[in-house]
Design a protein around this motif. Structure first.
Motif, PDB file in Angstrom:
ATOM      1  N   UNK A 191      67.398  64.403 -22.658  1.00  0.00           N
ATOM      2  CA  UNK A 191      66.125  64.895 -22.374  1.00  0.00           C
ATOM      3  C   UNK A 191      66.334  65.408 -21.095  1.00  0.00           C
ATOM      4  N   UNK A 192      65.069  66.204 -20.720  1.00  0.00           N
ATOM      5  CA  UNK A 192      65.094  66.604 -19.452  1.00  0.00           C
ATOM      6  C   UNK A 192      65.466  68.191 -19.448  1.00  0.00           C
ATOM      7  N   UNK A 193      65.323  69.013 -20.743  1.00  0.00           N
ATOM      8  CA  UNK A 193      65.392  70.342 -20.641  1.00  0.00           C
ATOM      9  C   UNK A 193      64.062  70.835 -21.564  1.00  0.00           C
ATOM     10  N   UNK A 194      63.967  72.219 -21.177  1.00  0.00           N
ATOM     11  CA  UNK A 194      62.635  72.768 -21.720  1.00  0.00           C
ATOM     12  C   UNK A 194      62.962  73.895 -22.485  1.00  0.00           C
ATOM     13  N   UNK A 195      61.738  73.952 -23.456  1.00  0.00           N
ATOM     14  CA  UNK A 195      61.583  75.116 -24.414  1.00  0.00           C
ATOM     15  C   UNK A 195      61.296  76.333 -23.998  1.00  0.00           C
ATOM     16  N   UNK A 196      60.845  77.508 -24.453  1.00  0.00           N
ATOM     17  CA  UNK A 196      60.548  78.975 -24.028  1.00  0.00           C
ATOM     18  C   UNK A 196      59.031  78.690 -23.385  1.00  0.00           C
ATOM     19  N   UNK A 197      58.058  77.648 -23.795  1.00  0.00           N
ATOM     20  CA  UNK A 197      56.995  77.590 -23.552  1.00  0.00           C
ATOM     21  C   UNK A 197      56.899  76.479 -22.309  1.00  0.00           C
ATOM     22  N   UNK A 198      58.109  76.236 -21.526  1.00  0.00           N
ATOM     23  CA  UNK A 198      58.085  75.283 -20.641  1.00  0.00           C
ATOM     24  C   UNK A 198      57.737  73.696 -21.017  1.00  0.00           C
ATOM     25  N   UNK A 199      57.830  73.315 -22.361  1.00  0.00           N
ATOM     26  CA  UNK A 199      57.278  72.234 -22.755  1.00  0.00           C
ATOM     27  C   UNK A 199      58.716  71.334 -22.916  1.00  0.00           C
ATOM     28  N   UNK A 200      58.870  69.974 -22.518  1.00  0.00           N
ATOM     29  CA  UNK A 200      60.064  69.183 -22.396  1.00  0.00           C
ATOM     30  C   UNK A 200      60.357  69.164 -23.953  1.00  0.00           C
ATOM     31  N   UNK A 201      61.747  69.064 -23.977  1.00  0.00           N
ATOM     32  CA  UNK A 201      62.310  68.958 -25.414  1.00  0.00           C
ATOM     33  C   UNK A 201      63.174  67.756 -25.282  1.00  0.00           C
ATOM     34  N   UNK A 202      62.915  66.635 -26.270  1.00  0.00           N
ATOM     35  CA  UNK A 202      63.702  65.392 -26.258  1.00  0.00           C
ATOM     36  C   UNK A 202      64.452  65.247 -27.482  1.00  0.00           C
ATOM     37  N   UNK A 203      65.876  65.108 -27.552  1.00  0.00           N
ATOM     38  CA  UNK A 203      66.631  64.840 -28.394  1.00  0.00           C
ATOM     39  C   UNK A 203      67.324  63.557 -28.346  1.00  0.00           C
ATOM     40  N   UNK A 204      67.665  62.791 -29.422  1.00  0.00           N
ATOM     41  CA  UNK A 204      68.258  61.561 -29.417  1.00  0.00           C
ATOM     42  C   UNK A 204      69.518  61.342 -29.938  1.00  0.00           C
ATOM     43  N   UNK A 205      69.985  60.445 -29.488  1.00  0.00           N
ATOM     44  CA  UNK A 205      71.694  60.161 -30.263  1.00  0.00           C
ATOM     45  C   UNK A 205      71.453  59.820 -31.618  1.00  0.00           C
ATOM     46  N   UNK A 206      71.984  60.610 -32.550  1.00  0.00           N
ATOM     47  CA  UNK A 206      72.089  60.273 -34.094  1.00  0.00           C
ATOM     48  C   UNK A 206      71.123  61.281 -34.598  1.00  0.00           C
ATOM     49  N   UNK A 207      70.216  61.851 -34.052  1.00  0.00           N
ATOM     50  CA  UNK A 207      69.041  62.761 -34.570  1.00  0.00           C
ATOM     51  C   UNK A 207      69.673  63.982 -35.218  1.00  0.00           C
ATOM     52  N   UNK A 208      69.300  64.322 -36.037  1.00  0.00           N
ATOM     53  CA  UNK A 208      69.337  65.656 -36.809  1.00  0.00           C
ATOM     54  C   UNK A 208      68.517  66.737 -36.427  1.00  0.00           C
ATOM     55  N   UNK A 209      69.049  67.838 -36.214  1.00  0.00           N
ATOM     56  CA  UNK A 209      68.425  68.959 -35.918  1.00  0.00           C
ATOM     57  C   UNK A 209      68.556  70.495 -36.579  1.00  0.00           C
TER      58      UNK A 209
END
Length: 346
Positions: free
Chosen positions: A10-28
């Protein structure tokens, strides 16, 4: 793909400066926007654009599903359909200056099964050569390693010849196109100066007019290893049906025994892979798989049927037969066997 984001996923942001959260095992879903040419690519996921470090080349416009893997504080985005390596494998590779990806794993696989010394320089060079063959990197890396172990420079021409031979024999190339003509097949197997027709010892009717690089490699053994691969392409025609593939023998030349036999067979739109493991001149275990895969309800019956086949005749005793992805082979030599032995390498 190796994505060096902060631990915790967690702790990184998209182009709109909104936080992006991804979790272990998640598919994207990943979309490649640009290859930066320096080992990184600009990709899009989660509503944002990110520069990420990549373990192999991706072309703009490529999209794929990826699984998020926590690997010791780094976030790995592993394309679906590829092995997800344990964090111990990733740490071991990185500690030895190696890239922990499918290409390196394939070379390790070949070295272990071929009984050759694990050599970091050969691993690195094999991977470097393989990157010149997009879409065929793993097979190219295995071929490059095999040539290096025999003291042969893995030029793009030599590696390309063997890859073309593999494509033509298997019937399709990685883009799904049909097998090449007989002229392409002969071109793939011819080599100047190789006048010993090694294949005559195995075939009554030769699959090509001239012996070539594959015949030479079947004949030329690495003096530092007691193990030696012999690869025999075949075609079998029965009425309107045709089967084609490879029979691959791993021999122990000191003990004068067969260690295992791998068989690939393509019939129409289906492919089969078999590995027969030997002990005391008898089959002691069989693994097999198919593409497309068998239905779960079919597996037990197929295992039983093949088991009964191998316990008859010369073998005599019952043989364990397992439907397993480990029987799959995508190159000229090794099958998908694990685990690797993570010892310090030269």
């Amino acid at each position: 793909m190796n994505v060096s984001f902060a631990p915790g996923m967690a702790g990184f942001y998209n182009s709109e400066n909104s936080p992006v959260t991804i979790a272990d095992g998640q598919k994207i879903r990943i979309t490649v926007l640009k290859n930066n040419g320096d080992g990184t690519s600009l990709v899009s996921f989660g509503g944002g654009k990110f520069n990420v470090k990549c373990q192999r080349n991706f072309e703009p416009g490529q999209t794929f599903e990826a699984k998020v893997v926590d690997a010791g504080g780094k976030i790995l985005l592993q394309p679906e359909g590829e092995k997800v390596f344990a964090s111990s494998f990733v740490r071991f590779m990185e500690a030895n200056g190696l890239v922990p990806d499918q290409i390196t794993a394939k070379v390790f696989e070949f070295m272990e099964q071929s009984g050759v010394r694990i050599d970091k320089k050969i691993l690195q060079k094999s991977r470097s050569v393989a990157l010149n063959f997009p879409g065929k990197e793993k097979a190219a890396a295995e071929i490059a390693c095999m040539l290096l172990e025999k003291g042969i420079e893995p030029t793009e021409e030599k590696v390309g010849q063997l890859l073309l031979y593999l494509d033509v024999t298997e019937g399709t190339d990685p883009n799904g196109k049909g097998a090449g003509s007989s002229e392409e097949r002969e071109s793939a197997t011819e080599e100047e100066g190789d006048d010993e027709d090694f294949l005559k010892g195995f075939y009554s009717v030769l699959p090509c007019k001239k012996s070539g690089i594959l015949a030479f490699l079947n004949h030329f053994k690495n003096p530092e290893s007691s193990k030696h691969w012999v690869v025999l392409p075949y075609e079998w025609q029965q009425k309107e049906n045709r089967a084609r593939g490879f029979i691959k023998l791993l021999l122990d030349t000191e003990l004068k025994t067969t260690e295992k036999i791998q068989i690939s067979c393509e019939i129409s739109c289906k492919k089969y892979y078999f590995v027969l493991y030997y002990g005391n001149s008898k089959v002691k275990e069989v693994r097999f798989c198919s593409l497309p895969p068998l239905l779960s309800s079919e597996i037990e019956n197929e295992e039983k049927r093949l088991g009964e086949l191998f316990c008859s005749g010369m073998n005599g005793n019952s043989v364990p037969v397992t439907y397993s992805d480990l029987a799959y082979s995508e190159g000229l030599y090794s099958s998908s066997e694990i685990p690797f032995s993570f010892e310090d390498i030269a």
